[in-house]
Design a protein around this motif. Structure first.
Motif: not given
Length: 168
Positions: A66, A71, A110-113, A121, A127
């Motif tokens: 990520w 991915t 960057r954004k993590m969900s 997020q 993160y």
């Protein structure tokens, strides 16, 4: 920062291989099935050793993926043997080490969900600091503690791994 932290988590994950060596030897010496250790836990409501290693791997490969804009690979949680755990660790390390430092450029943005936090997020830094680091060390410490609790002769240096001292 992102690359260095992920690589440190990888180095600590690699230490698990030596723990597994000692667990195998202990089970052989004491004449019991090493699966007892792999399924060991500190508390009835805690996940077993195998899960702890799987989870540490997931957080390491998740961060490498990520934070570098990829991915991460998916690994089904099907390990039941030491050989299978070693393979899970190997695949995780191989993936994380394959990501060059340059690919972490822009990681902060960057954004993590997360499926368990719909509509929310985390940015890259949060993160790394709030999810990756605490979870990798939580699961590694728990796995280490399960083995120690069961009599495996591992110590702090087995957890830390190689320390690159320089002469003064």
């Amino acid at each position: 920062m992102y690359y260095a932290v992920v690589q440190q988590c990888v180095a600590n994950l690699e230490c698990v291989g030596r723990w597994l060596d000692k667990a195998e030897q202990f089970a052989t010496d004491k004449k019991f099935d090493v699966a007892v250790l792999l399924n060991g836990r500190l508390s009835p409501d805690q996940k077993p050793f195998i899960y702890q290693v799987q989870s540490a791997c997931d957080y390491v490969k998740g961060a490498a993926g990520w934070l570098s804009g990829q991915t991460p690979p998916r690994h089904p949680d099907t390990e039941t043997t030491i050989a299978e755990l070693r393979e899970r660790i190997r695949k995780t390390v191989e993936f994380a080490r394959s990501v060059p430092e340059s690919q972490y450029a822009g990681a902060a943005d960057r954004k993590m969900s997360f499926s368990w936090a719909p509509g929310k997020q985390l940015g890259g830094t949060d993160y790394l600091l709030q999810m990756t680091i605490p979870n990798v060390y939580f699961h590694l410490t728990t796995a280490y503690s399960v083995l120690r609790h069961n009599g495996i002769d591992i110590g702090k240096m087995d957890f830390l791994g190689t320390v690159n001292f320089v002469a003064v």
